[in-house]
Design an enzyme around this catalytic site. Structure first.
Site: not given
Length: 327
Positions: A70-72, A74-75
């Site tokens: 999941p990248c939320q 880091l975005s």
């Protein structure tokens, strides 16, 4: 070769394996709709469910483990909690699982670990999070670059493995979508490591092989209209329709289908409409109808969370090619 997929989504890594002649063995995902998509396209792949509940002693060893964690957190578009965030912190769970799998197999499997994420990982927590990514995988201390910024491509050599990373943008791989993502490969082989060779082909070779050309040609089919017609981005303040350059569609995101102005729109025959699900599938480089069987909201979300298939295909194909050269 064999492959397992963590944070599997709709099976992008499994599909890349199939395209490269690699056998997909198992996949871990908790969202019901993406699980149903994978089950339909890969009925022989064993579903492992929640990554936090996987016992490395009870799963089949594989040569390649892929993780689009999941990248939320880091975005740049997110809250930037970094690896301390609940969702992006699952990356550490994936690395620990890979480490325990290797312990269970005497250091033989998996040989390769592949990680895919947003470029925001480079700047998250002023670069400290990407350094943590490298240190977690390599089990060693790695200094932050002197200028404080991570390059879009690079490589480090650790005692445990060789790690290489590179940002690939989907618009240069056969689909008219701006989608920049980090693709990182770690090679844990005792000798003949080839992570750098996998991602950094000699000039004049990268993207020019017959296999790569055919893959991009297949990916581009069905997106010709998006490249010819006027495309507008509405995902910004004041709900202003902003034309995009050269008909290249803005990055598809998981908020599509949730209302508001999250789906890019196109102007055809004097009428404005949002991109269809079939167009979004093809903009990700997968066949139209791949995500059939769910609500529009579920399908748009799953596609926005997915990878550009041509980029994933390239990485797995290169792993196969380089591993064969070593043999």
């Amino acid at each position: 070769m064999t492959l397992g997929s963590l944070f599997d989504g709709i099976g992008g890594w499994l599909l890349a394996a199939r395209h490269a002649g690699v056998t997909p063995v198992w996949a871990s995902e908790i969202e019901p709709f993406p699980c149903s998509v994978t089950a339909r396209h890969f009925p022989d792949v064993k579903p492992l469910g929640d990554i936090t509940k996987i016992d490395p002693n009870e799963i089949e060893p594989v040569d390649i483990v892929c993780a689009g964690s999941p990248c939320q957190d880091l975005s740049i578009a997110g809250k930037r909690k970094g690896l301390c965030g609940e969702r992006s912190g699952l990356f550490r769970t994936a690395v620990e699982l890979v480490r325990r799998m290797r312990m269970c197999t005497g250091g033989k499997s998996p040989r390769f670990f592949v990680w895919e994420n947003v470029p925001g990982a480079f700047s998250s927590n002023k670069g400290a999070d990407f350094r943590s990514v490298l240190e977690e995988i390599g089990a060693c201390e790695i200094p932050t670059p002197q200028h404080g910024k991570w390059a879009n491509a690079g490589m480090v050599e650790c005692d445990e493995c060789q790690i290489a990373w590179r940002v690939l943008d989907a618009q240069y791989w056969g689909v008219p979508q701006r989608r920049r993502r980090i693709f990182l490969v770690a090679d844990f082989a005792a000798s003949g490591r080839c992570a750098g060779e996998i991602l950094f082909e000699p000039e004049g070779v990268c993207g020019d092989s017959a296999t790569g050309a055919r893959a991009r040609e297949r990916a581009a089919r069905g997106t010709e209209d998006c490249a010819r017609i006027a495309v507008y981005d509405m995902t910004h303040a004041d709900e202003v329709m902003r034309p995009v350059k050269d008909g290249i569609v803005p990055t598809l995101n998981a908020r599509m289908g949730t209302g508001g102005n999250q789906v890019p729109v196109v102007l055809t025959e004097g009428k404005v409409r949002r991109l269809t699900l079939t167009e979004c599938e093809r903009l990700q480089g997968i066949e139209g109808g791949y995500t059939e069987g769910g609500s529009d909201t579920a399908r748009y979300k799953a596609l926005g969370n997915g990878m550009a298939q041509p980029c994933a295909d390239y990485v797995i194909r290169r792993i196969v090619e380089c591993a064969e050269e070593v043999r």
